[in-house]
Write a protein that holds these residues in place. Structure first.
Motif, short mmCIF file in Angstrom:
data_model
loop_
_atom_site.label_atom_id
_atom_site.label_comp_id
_atom_site.label_asym_id
_atom_site.label_seq_id
_atom_site.Cartn_x
_atom_site.Cartn_y
_atom_site.Cartn_z
N HIS A 175 0.83 -1.20 0.00
CA HIS A 175 0.00 0.00 0.00
C HIS A 175 0.86 1.25 0.00
N TRP A 176 1.99 1.19 0.66
CA TRP A 176 2.89 2.34 0.78
C TRP A 176 3.64 2.57 -0.53
N LEU A 177 4.28 1.51 -1.03
CA LEU A 177 5.22 1.68 -2.13
C LEU A 177 4.98 0.76 -3.32
N GLY A 178 4.01 -0.14 -3.22
CA GLY A 178 3.88 -1.18 -4.22
C GLY A 178 2.63 -1.12 -5.07
N ALA A 179 2.09 -2.29 -5.37
CA ALA A 179 1.00 -2.42 -6.33
C ALA A 179 -0.32 -1.87 -5.83
N ALA A 180 -0.48 -1.73 -4.50
CA ALA A 180 -1.74 -1.21 -3.95
C ALA A 180 -1.68 0.29 -3.66
N ARG A 181 -0.58 0.91 -4.02
CA ARG A 181 -0.44 2.34 -3.77
C ARG A 181 -1.54 3.11 -4.50
N GLY A 182 -2.19 4.02 -3.79
CA GLY A 182 -3.26 4.82 -4.38
C GLY A 182 -4.63 4.18 -4.30
#
Length: 332
Positions: free
Chosen positions: A141-148
């Motif tokens: 969530h912070w830096l990967g695929a779930a960001r945004g």
């Protein structure tokens, strides 16, 4: 564990000099640690094999060695908080862990013991404990695929199957740190027993161990001309599937269907719009994602989940450490 901060992403949860976050990632094969800067980069890293054949304090000794190595780095003076992500079950409310894959730890007070190790090296800082699934979720969530994405499910499909949730823009670890443990949702009520005691769990069908076991039981062999050292793991099954082996293809189709059912059930329950899947089995790529996405349309049928997207995790081997730090930044 303190009450959560307002609903903002971890990268914006602190202002000015955020200092450095000490992070510990505890698993059945390795114990990793890092000093994580506020942009998610590593200032220092340390790693030890998870000890076997020792008591609980023997395992803790490896954690203490990781802390001691990190403390020798110049960035240690800027440590402001610590996050621990551990194989589960965990009990964040009590600060204890009872990992299925670390038999020496049952209700082990890892939060207090890690806090003492930090303090022994001059870092008396707040510390938080979460399961490894929520930690991986915090990282993605912070830096990967779930960001945004404000509502997402993140999964680790490896030796076991775990996961975590982001709801309304925030990590949702639950009262004990285990929320999102999708591996123990039953997708086959008459299925075989799972190690957790239930039947037909996702983990009992879609974990790497389960994929390989099922394929072998159906008569799959790694290679007709292979030696005794041939790869009989899920990775070997994936290689065979890419080569068109019908049993190997069926093993991954079965795993993809179980994952699809669980992902759709989760999305229907809490309205996530994204499922991020990482772990060793996800390294099979389209061999896993192809059948998963194909079966998803049979389970995600209601209008509000028909747009559910499934993507691979973006972060690699440091995801556990980065996730432990992200959880600390968000929850402390």
């Amino acid at each position: 564990m303190t009450s959560p901060a307002p609903a903002v992403p971890p990268s914006r949860n602190v202002g000015g000099d955020a200092g450095v976050t000490a992070a510990i990632d505890i698993g059945g094969t390795k114990i990793a640690g890092g000093l994580v800067r506020s942009d998610g980069s590593l200032a220092a890293a340390a790693r030890r094999a998870t000890p076997r054949g020792v008591d609980g304090d023997g395992v803790m000794a490896a954690v203490e060695e990781v802390v001691a190595e990190l403390a020798r780095d110049e960035a240690w003076a800027r440590v402001r908080r610590c996050g621990i992500g551990s194989a589960g079950p965990v009990d964040a409310s009590r600060g204890t862990v009872s990992p299925v894959n670390i038999g020496a730890w049952r209700d082990y007070p890892v939060l207090a013991r890690t806090g003492a190790a930090l303090a022994a090296h001059g870092a008396r800082v707040p510390t938080v404990l979460v399961g490894d699934g929520p930690a991986m979720t915090a990282a993605e969530h912070w830096l990967g695929a779930a960001r945004g994405h404000d509502n997402a499910l993140c999964m680790v499909v490896s030796t076991g199957v775990g996961g975590g949730l982001v709801l309304n823009g925030r990590l949702h670890p639950g009262p004990t740190g285990n929320a999102g443990h999708i591996g123990h949702i039953s997708v086959d009520v008459d299925g075989e027993p799972c190690v957790c005691g239930a039947r037909g769990c996702v983990e009992a069908i879609a974990s790497g161990t389960s994929i390989a076991r099922w394929a072998l039981a159906q008569g799959w062999q790694p290679d007709a001309g292979a030696t005794a050292g041939a790869d009989r793991s899920a990775a070997g099954v994936a290689v065979a599937a890419r080569g068109g082996d019908p049993i190997a293809l069926a093993a991954f189709d079965r795993a993809g269907r179980a994952l699809a059912a669980a992902v759709a059930a989760t999305a229907t329950l809490v309205e996530v719009d994204l499922a991020v899947i990482g772990g060793g089995v996800a390294a099979a790529g389209e061999t896993l994602f192809g059948p998963l996405r194909a079966h998803l349309s049979s389970y995600a049928t209601l209008s509000f989940v028909q747009g559910l997207e499934v993507v691979p995790a973006a972060l690699g081997t440091d995801a556990g450490v980065i996730g432990a730090a992200a959880a600390a930044l968000e929850l402390l």
